[in-house]
Structure formats: structure tokens, C-alpha cells
Design an enzyme around this catalytic site. Sequence first.
Site, PDB file in Angstrom:
ATOM      1  N   LYS A  31       0.830  -1.205   0.000  1.00  0.00           N
ATOM      2  CA  LYS A  31       0.000   0.000   0.000  1.00  0.00           C
ATOM      3  C   LYS A  31       0.870   1.263   0.000  1.00  0.00           C
ATOM      4  O   LYS A  31       2.090   1.175   0.081  1.00  0.00           O
ATOM      5  CB  LYS A  31      -0.953  -0.028   1.203  1.00  0.00           C
TER       6      LYS A  31
HETATM    7  C1  LIG Z   1      -5.366  -4.337   0.714  1.00  0.00           C
HETATM    8  C2  LIG Z   1      -6.822  -4.253   0.668  1.00  0.00           C
HETATM    9  C3  LIG Z   1      -7.615  -4.673   1.749  1.00  0.00           C
HETATM   10  C4  LIG Z   1      -7.084  -5.475   2.895  1.00  0.00           C
HETATM   11  O1  LIG Z   1      -6.175  -4.884   3.693  1.00  0.00           O
HETATM   12  P1  LIG Z   1      -5.204  -5.822   4.583  1.00  0.00           P
HETATM   13  O2  LIG Z   1      -4.513  -4.816   5.449  1.00  0.00           O
HETATM   14  O3  LIG Z   1      -4.271  -6.493   3.618  1.00  0.00           O
HETATM   15  O4  LIG Z   1      -6.034  -6.764   5.342  1.00  0.00           O
HETATM   16  C5  LIG Z   1      -8.974  -4.451   1.700  1.00  0.00           C
HETATM   17  N1  LIG Z   1      -9.544  -3.872   0.642  1.00  0.00           N
HETATM   18  C6  LIG Z   1      -8.840  -3.474  -0.424  1.00  0.00           C
HETATM   19  C7  LIG Z   1      -9.554  -2.828  -1.551  1.00  0.00           C
HETATM   20  C8  LIG Z   1      -7.459  -3.664  -0.467  1.00  0.00           C
HETATM   21  O5  LIG Z   1      -6.760  -3.303  -1.555  1.00  0.00           O
END
Ligand SMILES: *Cc1c(COP(=O)(O)O)cnc(C)c1O
Length: 378
Positions: free
Chosen positions: A187
Site C-alpha cells: 500500500k
Molecule cells: C489491501 C486491501 C484490503 C485489505 O487490507 P489488509 O490490510 O491487507 O487486510 C482491503 N480492501 C482493499 C480494496 C485492499 O486493496
Amino acid sequence: MARKRIYLSSPTTHGEEQAFVKEAFDTNWVAPLGPHVNALEKEIAEYTGCGHAAALSAGTAAIHLALKLLDVKRDDVVFVSDLTFSATCNPIVYENGTPVFIDAEPDTWNMSPAALTRAYEKYPNPKAVIVVHLYGTPAKLDEIMAICEAHGTPLVEDAAESLSSTYKGRHTGTFGRYGIYSFNGNKIITTSGGGMLVSADEEATKRATFLATQARDPARHYQHSQIGYNYRMSNITAAIGRGQLLHLEEHKAAKKAIYEQYRSAFADISQITMNPMNPEGDANNWLSCMTIAGDCNVTPDMVMDALEQEINAESRPIWKPMHLQPVFEKYDFIPHNADGSSVDEEIFDRGLCLPSDIKNTPEDMELIIRTVRACFGR
Ligand SMILES: *Cc1c(COP(=O)(O)O)cnc(C)c1O
């Protein structure tokens, strides 16, 4: 010698992260609580203007707790963006709820207000709506919130990909009853893994923290009146996040520059369209994506193969729509188009995510652009 790998989106660290982690070790706060956890919550609340925040082990945990706070139970219907990563809708199924997948619209690739309106004709009483800001582009929040408000349905914003993106000057994640952020490794900023639930409602975020720490009653002995979870963020990961947060705006500027460079580099190729921006918003451009015109014989697979094989660069298909996933096949899907055709299937068929790593050098960007252009004979 093999060419170095060019990544889709990998962690970019700066040094402050390790200083904060060292402080955590020096003070022996090596635990799923501690001063960095509280500080990161406060800093995210200040940065986004969300009000209150609960730091958790993952963005997925934050979505799960948002649904717990909204009392989503067996057979409750939840409207959810169809074009997304499975983590958005898995927690609905954890609670034995029923996801109803809402198609994307072509203007921002996010939840279609037209499809959402149609969903209410079929399911008048959903327990919640979960909207995603895909690849960092804000959804059509005015329209979606107006529909939710008219029906009295609480909105959850999955802003996992859109931390730092704004809509009409306000941060994504702060419009719904609850918002969630992710700090997974790929992210825009990372804690190595983690997430946050945010809300204007202080009581609710306190309750989320309670549920995230095994729902222990305020008694001296270990007493529980409810089922809890082990979802709290650790002080070490929060330390990393505090160091990262210092560089969030810088990461956003770098992601935007990557998007702009691709956009101008492909502007003369009429078959290529970059992923759309919302004119009401300011996106973080987490991932830069392109689609290829339907009548063009170049396919996304051909571009991905060229990037992989010729320059060792990582790219990725667009998220495969949830209604096409084997695990969700029994659930309903509400298309954007009145004729029943789907917008997001088309985006999935014709799109790909380009390498969007902010550590890409100018030479890397040149190589990527040259390789993509060559696929189109340019
Ligand atoms: C990465 C992501 C998540 C999940 O987040 P985590 O921290 O990996 O559990 C949820 N929704 C979207 C759209 C994502 O890209």
C-alpha cells in the site's frame, strides 16, 4: 546477468521507521499495545480529520469490526463494490451475511450509483453498503451517500488503497459511518502489515478496540460476556507506521508523477486509456492502470508478458470482479447497464496495473514505457 526487478508497488522506507522501532525496543514495548499504537491512531486521526481511530492487525480486521459494530448477522444483505480485492467482502461472509455485488461505473471504476439504486429495488433493506476507492480514485461519494441516506443505510468506506486521497477536499475514509485503511506491504505506506478503523464516533472506535483485544470485561479476573478477537496492532508495527506517515504526502506526489508520466507517454496511442480520475477528488494514484480498446488485438496478457520477459517488470491484471469468483458465485450481482451488461467485466478483460513503485528510476520508467509502446508497434 538478469536485469534487476521492477516492482508493481513495494515498500519504500526512509530511516525514521527504524528509529521509532528502536525506541520501542529500548523501552521494551514489544507488545500488541503501547505508546506507538496510541500515537499512530492520533496521528492518523489528525492527518485525515477522521475523528477517532483504532489501530488493528489488518485492514481486513477493520472491515470485519466495522460489520460487527453495524451488527451484520446471518442472512443480512450487504451491498458491496464488485470490482475490488476479496478482503472487502470476505468479512461479510465471516458473519454469514449475504454480499450483493454492485457493478462499477466507467467514470471512476467505483461503485455505480445507478446499479446501487437498482439494488434497492431488489433488496430494500440492506444492513450496510461497503464502497471501495479503487486504486486510490475516490468514488462518486455525493451520489452514493445520497442514496444511502435516503434509505437510512450506514456506509463503510474501504479506503485501503486510497489513504491520502481526497474528495471535495476531505479525506476518503472519513465520509462513511466507518472508514478503513490498510498498511499492507504494497500500500502507499506500510507498517509491514496492519490496518485502521476510523470513525467520527468515539464510542464506536473504543468498542472496536475492546472487540480487538479479546472483549475482556472490566473485571479483575478474566471475564468475557462477548466473543472477542485478537486484532490489535502491535507497538512495533505502529512504530514503522509512524515513520512512514512522515512520508505519506511525498509518496502521494511520487505516485501522481508516475501516473502523469504514463498518461503523457501513451497520449498518442488511441488504443490506450489510463484509469479514470474523479474530477471532484484528488487521488493518490496508488496503482497506475491502463485499458486497451476492445477492437485492438493487443491484449493485457501480451503487455504483461512483455514487461515480465523483456525487462523483468512486475505488472498485474485488474482485480477479477467478485461476482466472477468461484467462492462467491452463488451471490447476486447488480450490473451498471440497464441491458444487464457489466462495466467491470470489461475493465477486467481489457485492463492491467502498470509498475507503480515509487522507487522506479527515470531509466526504469523509460524502459517500461518503451516496452508498452512496442506492444502497440510504436
Ligand atoms: C489491501 C486491501 C484490503 C485489505 O487490507 P489488509 O490490510 O491487507 O487486510 C482491503 N480492501 C482493499 C480494496 C485492499 O486493496
